[in-house]
Design a protein around this motif. Structure first.
Motif, short mmCIF file in Angstrom:
data_model
loop_
_atom_site.label_atom_id
_atom_site.label_comp_id
_atom_site.label_asym_id
_atom_site.label_seq_id
_atom_site.Cartn_x
_atom_site.Cartn_y
_atom_site.Cartn_z
N GLY A 180 0.84 -1.19 0.00
CA GLY A 180 0.00 0.00 0.00
C GLY A 180 0.88 1.24 0.00
N ILE A 181 0.23 2.39 0.10
CA ILE A 181 0.97 3.63 0.32
C ILE A 181 0.29 4.33 1.51
N ASP A 182 1.00 5.25 2.11
CA ASP A 182 0.47 5.98 3.26
C ASP A 182 -0.46 7.08 2.75
N TYR A 183 -1.76 6.90 3.00
CA TYR A 183 -2.74 7.85 2.45
C TYR A 183 -2.72 9.21 3.16
N ASN A 184 -1.97 9.32 4.26
CA ASN A 184 -1.78 10.64 4.87
C ASN A 184 -0.66 11.39 4.17
N ASP A 185 0.44 10.67 3.88
CA ASP A 185 1.56 11.32 3.19
C ASP A 185 1.21 11.69 1.75
N PHE A 186 0.41 10.81 1.12
CA PHE A 186 0.05 11.04 -0.28
C PHE A 186 -1.43 11.39 -0.35
N ASN A 187 -1.71 12.68 -0.18
CA ASN A 187 -3.09 13.14 -0.17
C ASN A 187 -3.15 14.51 -0.84
N PRO A 188 -3.71 14.57 -2.05
CA PRO A 188 -3.70 15.85 -2.79
C PRO A 188 -4.50 16.95 -2.07
N ASP A 189 -5.33 16.55 -1.11
CA ASP A 189 -6.15 17.53 -0.39
C ASP A 189 -5.37 18.26 0.70
N THR A 190 -4.26 17.64 1.16
CA THR A 190 -3.50 18.26 2.25
C THR A 190 -2.01 18.38 1.92
N ASP A 191 -1.64 18.04 0.68
CA ASP A 191 -0.22 17.94 0.32
C ASP A 191 0.48 19.30 0.35
N ILE A 192 1.47 19.42 1.26
CA ILE A 192 2.16 20.72 1.42
C ILE A 192 2.96 21.13 0.18
N PHE A 193 3.25 20.15 -0.71
CA PHE A 193 4.09 20.47 -1.87
C PHE A 193 3.27 21.03 -3.05
N LEU A 194 1.96 20.92 -3.00
CA LEU A 194 1.13 21.37 -4.13
C LEU A 194 0.73 22.82 -3.96
N SER A 195 0.82 23.58 -5.07
CA SER A 195 0.42 24.99 -4.99
C SER A 195 -1.10 25.09 -4.90
N SER A 196 -1.80 24.09 -5.46
CA SER A 196 -3.26 24.10 -5.39
C SER A 196 -3.75 22.72 -4.95
N LYS A 197 -4.35 22.67 -3.78
CA LYS A 197 -4.80 21.37 -3.26
C LYS A 197 -6.15 21.00 -3.88
N LEU A 226 -2.57 7.13 -9.04
CA LEU A 226 -4.03 6.91 -8.92
C LEU A 226 -4.61 7.82 -7.84
N ARG A 227 -3.90 7.89 -6.73
CA ARG A 227 -4.35 8.70 -5.59
C ARG A 227 -4.49 10.17 -5.99
N TYR A 228 -3.61 10.62 -6.91
CA TYR A 228 -3.60 12.03 -7.33
C TYR A 228 -4.43 12.26 -8.60
N GLY A 229 -5.14 11.22 -9.05
CA GLY A 229 -5.96 11.38 -10.25
C GLY A 229 -5.14 11.59 -11.52
N THR A 230 -3.93 11.04 -11.51
CA THR A 230 -3.04 11.11 -12.67
C THR A 230 -3.04 9.71 -13.28
N LEU A 231 -3.61 9.56 -14.46
CA LEU A 231 -3.93 8.21 -14.95
C LEU A 231 -2.67 7.46 -15.40
N PRO A 232 -2.44 6.27 -14.83
CA PRO A 232 -1.22 5.52 -15.17
C PRO A 232 -1.31 4.86 -16.55
N ILE A 233 -0.18 4.90 -17.26
CA ILE A 233 -0.03 4.14 -18.51
C ILE A 233 1.07 3.13 -18.21
N VAL A 234 0.71 1.84 -18.12
CA VAL A 234 1.65 0.85 -17.58
C VAL A 234 1.73 -0.38 -18.48
N ARG A 235 2.79 -1.15 -18.28
CA ARG A 235 2.85 -2.47 -18.90
C ARG A 235 2.22 -3.48 -17.93
N GLU A 236 1.52 -4.47 -18.49
CA GLU A 236 0.83 -5.45 -17.64
C GLU A 236 1.81 -6.47 -17.08
#
Length: 480
Positions: free
Chosen positions: A250-267, A391-401
């Motif tokens: 998994g990933i830590d949903y507190n660290d990776f949260n576009p709603d509270t992310d301190i690094f984003l200029s627009s949450k 996925l968490r940030y709504g950035t759609l992945p393009i991946v190999r299966e």
């Protein structure tokens, strides 16, 4: 109450070189504390930050035999985030400038660590029902447990789990040296135990002697039973397939949260992304000197620049891709030829391609927050965390299966209106390119469908709680 001990060579926030540290640092706090007492044991590296060393309290020390040596074993402990961490201290082994060095030195260091993990248990008064070992560095724990420790009834009935995070790394060296280092008898250095292709292999020992074997995605658990992905151990993994299971990280949903992310200029979140997410793109275009056009599709890449991650495919079609209406932002370091490839295309297509050849946590968050799509065409990928973050940030992945990418990204199906990203099957540059172009077509011509896909992507749950339930089930099955 069930007692579980995680043994590993790294864990956040204390020491980190890769994804293993995220797993060992994040997973323990997600277990149900009413039923599980989870503790973690790590080496005390001299290269850890001083602030952590200052918080550790000395417990005790003793001496332990390793091969022909008599070694000091210091025990320190501290509580962090409600989890008890223990640290094994020995300046001879853990004083280098970084956690890993070279073989055979690393093999001796982690043979010491594996034996010390068991030796400290009666001293700290913690008897685990299960010792959960991570990667080759702890591969000898199940072996030592099976060996001399059986003379002490304290250790009777302790179960072990061996988790493979990346099968490529196995801890291999010649039998004679390993026999001297470990003090293990000839009994162990045969093809059905530690010996593999005339060498001694730590990870193989762990897989043979552990009560259960796991890896970090369902698909990877199947793939490693085949010669292509099996790294020479596919036969053994087929033989152990009854005890082998895949549990996705998994990933830590507190660290990776576009709603509270301190690094984003627009949450933003799942309801506001249509208005807010684009502002991060505009800001990033400005800061990186890309053409400032919010409508242009931006493709992000955050990765180690290595063959495993599919950069030979990207190199092959980069000129073609740059003829399209896209921008590409790459962040990472790795093999020189790929670092230079991105620098070259940044120079050749300046304004369309931005090469950030370094690594920075904040910049990685900004790319997840700004890009429209995220490219990850791995040759193999045991689990992969970047696609979970995108996925968490709504950035759609393009991946190999492959591996965890196949398990976590559902390919878009325009007829059923399903999917959370785009995927291709064969390791082929033009198959990848046509998948990227298919994604471009949806992005430009079917914006409503694209946004619905973002809705589905952001609704996925790859938090640690999910993985923890599956590990709990396995521990219960083991302990019986």
């Amino acid at each position: 109450m069930k007692n579980i001990l995680f043994a590993a060579s790294e864990a956040v926030p204390f020491i980190k070189t890769g994804g293993l540290a995220d797993v060992v640092g994040s997973l323990p706090k997600c277990f149900d504390k009413r039923y599980f007492d989870i503790r973690v044991i790590l080496p005390k590296y001299a290269c850890m930050r001083q602030e952590w060393k200052d918080k550790m309290e000395y417990v005790t020390h003793f001496y332990m035999d390793l091969g022909y040596k008599n070694c000091y074993v210091g025990i320190l402990r501290m509580e962090y985030d409600g989890i008890q961490f223990y640290f094994i201290d020995n300046e001879y082994y853990f004083s280098g400038p970084k956690p890993y060095d070279t073989v055979p030195w690393d093999l001796e260091k982690f043979a010491f660590f594996s034996k010390a993990v068991l030796s400290v248990l009666p001293v700290i008064g913690f008897r685990p029902d299960v010792i959960h070992c991570h990667d080759w560095q702890t591969g000898l724990v199940p072996v030592y447990l099976h060996d001399s420790f059986q003379q002490n009834e304290f250790f009777w009935g302790i179960k072990t789990v061996m988790t493979i995070h990346n099968l490529k790394f196995q801890g291999v060296y010649d039998v004679k040296t390993i026999k001297e280092i470990t003090g293990l008898s000839d009994y162990y250095f045969v093809p059905d135990k530690l010996e593999a292709y005339k060498d001694a292999n730590f990870l193989k020992g762990g897989i043979v002697f552990a009560d259960a074997v796991t890896t970090v995605s369902r698909t990877y658990a199947e793939e490693i039973k085949t010669p292509f992905y099996g790294e020479g151990l596919d036969g053994l993994l087929r033989a152990r397939s009854e005890s082998l299971r895949g549990i996705v990280n998994g990933i830590d949903y507190n660290d990776f949260n576009p709603d509270t992310d301190i690094f984003l200029s627009s949450k933003y979140n799942a309801t506001t992304f249509r208005k807010e997410k684009i502002k991060n793109k505009i800001q990033l275009q400005k800061d990186l000197g890309l053409d400032q056009d919010p409508k242009t599709m931006m493709i992000g890449i955050v990765s180690r620049l290595t063959d495993q991650k599919g950069f030979d495919l990207i190199a092959y079609i980069m000129d073609e891709l740059c003829q399209d209406a896209v921008q590409i932002v790459a962040l990472g370091t790795g093999e020189e030829r790929y670092e230079n490839m991105f620098r070259h295309f940044d120079w050749k297509y300046h304004g369309k391609v931005s090469a950030q050849i370094y690594y920075d946590e904040g910049m990685s968050h900004r790319i997840y927050g700004a890009a429209d799509a995220f490219l990850m065409p791995s040759l193999f990928e045991p689990c992969g965390l970047s696609q979970l973050m995108s996925l968490r940030y709504g950035t759609l992945p393009i991946v190999r299966e492959t591996g965890g990418l196949k398990d976590t990204v559902e390919p878009y199906n325009e007829f059923e209106g399903t999917g959370t990203g785009f995927s291709f099957c064969n390791y082929n540059a033009h198959e990848m390119l046509s998948t990227i172009r298919y994604a471009e077509r949806i992005y430009y011509d079917k914006k409503r469908e694209w946004n619905k896909m973002i809705d589905r992507a952001m609704a996925q749950d790859f938090s640690w709680g999910n993985s923890a339930r599956q590990y709990e089930e396995m521990y219960n099955w083991l302990i019986g």
